[in-house]
Design a protein around this motif. Structure first.
Motif, PDB file in Angstrom:
ATOM      1  N   ARG A  87       0.844  -1.196   0.000  1.00 56.82           N
ATOM      2  CA  ARG A  87       0.000   0.000   0.000  1.00 56.82           C
ATOM      3  C   ARG A  87       0.877   1.243   0.000  1.00 56.82           C
ATOM      4  N   PHE A  88       0.504   2.225  -0.833  1.00 56.20           N
ATOM      5  CA  PHE A  88       1.171   3.523  -0.897  1.00 56.20           C
ATOM      6  C   PHE A  88       0.090   4.566  -0.680  1.00 56.20           C
ATOM      7  N   HIS A  89       0.227   5.370   0.351  1.00 53.80           N
ATOM      8  CA  HIS A  89      -0.856   6.294   0.704  1.00 53.80           C
ATOM      9  C   HIS A  89      -0.289   7.648   1.134  1.00 53.80           C
ATOM     10  N   LEU A  90      -1.194   8.605   1.282  1.00 56.79           N
ATOM     11  CA  LEU A  90      -0.827   9.939   1.751  1.00 56.79           C
ATOM     12  C   LEU A  90      -2.010  10.557   2.469  1.00 56.79           C
ATOM     13  N   HIS A  91      -1.728  11.645   3.159  1.00 52.57           N
ATOM     14  CA  HIS A  91      -2.763  12.461   3.795  1.00 52.57           C
ATOM     15  C   HIS A  91      -2.633  13.873   3.240  1.00 52.57           C
ATOM     16  N   THR A  92      -3.743  14.508   2.998  1.00 52.86           N
ATOM     17  CA  THR A  92      -3.733  15.910   2.612  1.00 52.86           C
ATOM     18  C   THR A  92      -4.782  16.612   3.460  1.00 52.86           C
ATOM     19  N   CYS A  93      -4.890  17.911   3.309  1.00 53.62           N
ATOM     20  CA  CYS A  93      -5.861  18.643   4.121  1.00 53.62           C
ATOM     21  C   CYS A  93      -6.375  19.851   3.358  1.00 53.62           C
ATOM     22  N   THR A  94      -7.387  20.483   3.904  1.00 58.01           N
ATOM     23  CA  THR A  94      -7.996  21.620   3.233  1.00 58.01           C
ATOM     24  C   THR A  94      -7.074  22.834   3.180  1.00 58.01           C
ATOM     25  N   LEU A  95      -6.026  22.854   3.993  1.00 61.60           N
ATOM     26  CA  LEU A  95      -5.065  23.950   3.912  1.00 61.60           C
ATOM     27  C   LEU A  95      -4.057  23.753   2.785  1.00 61.60           C
ATOM     28  N   ASP A  96      -4.037  22.576   2.169  1.00 56.87           N
ATOM     29  CA  ASP A  96      -3.093  22.308   1.094  1.00 56.87           C
ATOM     30  C   ASP A  96      -3.499  23.106  -0.146  1.00 56.87           C
ATOM     31  N   SER A  97      -2.619  23.122  -1.121  1.00 61.47           N
ATOM     32  CA  SER A  97      -2.896  23.794  -2.386  1.00 61.47           C
ATOM     33  C   SER A  97      -4.229  23.311  -2.947  1.00 61.47           C
ATOM     34  N   PRO A  98      -5.017  24.204  -3.530  1.00 55.17           N
ATOM     35  CA  PRO A  98      -6.301  23.783  -4.109  1.00 55.17           C
ATOM     36  C   PRO A  98      -6.135  22.727  -5.207  1.00 55.17           C
ATOM     37  N   GLN A  99      -4.962  22.664  -5.824  1.00 55.78           N
ATOM     38  CA  GLN A  99      -4.718  21.683  -6.883  1.00 55.78           C
ATOM     39  C   GLN A  99      -4.258  20.333  -6.343  1.00 55.78           C
ATOM     40  N   PHE A 103      -4.391  16.590  -8.228  1.00 58.91           N
ATOM     41  CA  PHE A 103      -3.072  16.114  -8.646  1.00 58.91           C
ATOM     42  C   PHE A 103      -2.824  14.702  -8.114  1.00 58.91           C
ATOM     43  N   TYR A 104      -3.168  14.472  -6.848  1.00 57.50           N
ATOM     44  CA  TYR A 104      -2.980  13.154  -6.264  1.00 57.50           C
ATOM     45  C   TYR A 104      -3.860  12.115  -6.960  1.00 57.50           C
ATOM     46  N   VAL A 105      -5.082  12.476  -7.281  1.00 57.33           N
ATOM     47  CA  VAL A 105      -5.978  11.554  -7.985  1.00 57.33           C
ATOM     48  C   VAL A 105      -5.413  11.240  -9.374  1.00 57.33           C
ATOM     49  N   ARG A 106      -4.947  12.271 -10.097  1.00 57.02           N
ATOM     50  CA  ARG A 106      -4.341  12.042 -11.409  1.00 57.02           C
ATOM     51  C   ARG A 106      -3.085  11.173 -11.302  1.00 57.02           C
ATOM     52  N   SER A 107      -2.466  11.169 -10.140  1.00 51.47           N
ATOM     53  CA  SER A 107      -1.258  10.371  -9.914  1.00 51.47           C
ATOM     54  C   SER A 107      -1.575   8.934  -9.514  1.00 51.47           C
ATOM     55  N   GLY A 108      -2.862   8.608  -9.387  1.00 51.76           N
ATOM     56  CA  GLY A 108      -3.257   7.234  -9.102  1.00 51.76           C
ATOM     57  C   GLY A 108      -3.776   6.982  -7.703  1.00 51.76           C
ATOM     58  N   PHE A 109      -3.783   7.983  -6.843  1.00 49.49           N
ATOM     59  CA  PHE A 109      -4.313   7.810  -5.495  1.00 49.49           C
ATOM     60  C   PHE A 109      -5.837   7.906  -5.529  1.00 49.49           C
ATOM     61  N   THR A 110      -6.480   7.217  -4.604  1.00 46.77           N
ATOM     62  CA  THR A 110      -7.939   7.209  -4.515  1.00 46.77           C
ATOM     63  C   THR A 110      -8.357   7.729  -3.146  1.00 46.77           C
ATOM     64  N   PRO A 111      -9.124   8.826  -3.096  1.00 44.28           N
ATOM     65  CA  PRO A 111      -9.611   9.298  -1.793  1.00 44.28           C
ATOM     66  C   PRO A 111     -10.495   8.224  -1.156  1.00 44.28           C
ATOM     67  N   PHE A 112     -10.301   7.989   0.140  1.00 45.75           N
ATOM     68  CA  PHE A 112     -11.119   6.950   0.773  1.00 45.75           C
ATOM     69  C   PHE A 112     -11.638   7.356   2.143  1.00 45.75           C
ATOM     70  N   LYS A 113     -11.202   8.465   2.698  1.00 46.90           N
ATOM     71  CA  LYS A 113     -11.641   8.815   4.037  1.00 46.90           C
ATOM     72  C   LYS A 113     -11.492  10.315   4.241  1.00 46.90           C
ATOM     73  N   ARG A 114     -12.408  10.878   5.000  1.00 49.05           N
ATOM     74  CA  ARG A 114     -12.301  12.270   5.428  1.00 49.05           C
ATOM     75  C   ARG A 114     -12.433  12.302   6.938  1.00 49.05           C
ATOM     76  N   GLN A 115     -11.682  13.188   7.552  1.00 52.60           N
ATOM     77  CA  GLN A 115     -11.821  13.378   8.992  1.00 52.60           C
ATOM     78  C   GLN A 115     -11.493  14.819   9.330  1.00 52.60           C
ATOM     79  N   VAL A 116     -11.936  15.246  10.479  1.00 54.24           N
ATOM     80  CA  VAL A 116     -11.693  16.603  10.944  1.00 54.24           C
ATOM     81  C   VAL A 116     -10.568  16.574  11.967  1.00 54.24           C
ATOM     82  N   GLU A 117      -9.589  17.417  11.760  1.00 58.59           N
ATOM     83  CA  GLU A 117      -8.513  17.602  12.726  1.00 58.59           C
ATOM     84  C   GLU A 117      -8.476  19.075  13.099  1.00 58.59           C
ATOM     85  N   VAL A 118      -8.249  19.348  14.342  1.00 58.73           N
ATOM     86  CA  VAL A 118      -8.215  20.724  14.821  1.00 58.73           C
ATOM     87  C   VAL A 118      -6.843  20.999  15.427  1.00 58.73           C
TER      88      VAL A 118
END
Length: 140
Positions: A87-99, A103-118
């Motif tokens: 498995r190859f995975h990453l985490h991103t967040c709403t503060l990351d670049s809007p692109q 970009f990650y999806v075009r690179s082959g990653f599949t979003p699978f979970k959302r969570q809130v962090e404060v």
């Protein structure tokens, strides 16, 4: 890399903790250099359970739009899958670049979970300059 997006996780680490990260045989670090300056960061973290996390991936404005991001991501994918991982995975967040997410999806990653962090705004607790991430309003 990351200041515009309010990356602060490593700024909370002690020198000893940072040295441990840099010395970890299961972590690989890469950068891209332009005009003698490091302008990108790629960190791959391999785990004993056979996974690899793309822990950090970013470019400074000097490289954005140049194709360097695609080059670095292709390197990340090749480097990760060159090891025996499942498995190859990453985490991103709403503060990351809007692109970032597309970009990650075009690179082959599949979003699978959302969570809130404060977390506290790193500009208000003196981890980053007050003018960092100017596109993100401060409340203080």
């Amino acid at each position: 890399v990351g200041q515009d997006w309010l990356w602060f996780g490593r700024l909370t680490k002690t020198d000893a903790e940072l040295q441990a990260l840099l010395s970890d045989a299961d972590t690989q670090f890469f950068t891209l250099t332009k005009d003698g300056r490091d302008e990108a960061l790629l960190e791959l973290k391999f785990t004993a359970d056979g996974t690899c996390e793309l822990a950090y991936f970013g470019l400074t404005p000097a490289l954005i739009g140049s194709g360097a991001g695609r080059y670095l991501m292709n390197h990340a994918i090749r480097s990760a899958w060159a090891r025996p991982i499942s498995r190859f995975h990453l985490h991103t967040c709403t503060l990351d670049s809007p692109q970032a997410l597309s970009f990650y999806v075009r690179s082959g990653f599949t979003p699978f979970k959302r969570q809130v962090e404060v977390a506290d705004d790193p500009r208000l607790i003196d981890l980053l300059d007050k003018d960092a991430g100017a596109h993100v309003p401060t409340i203080g």
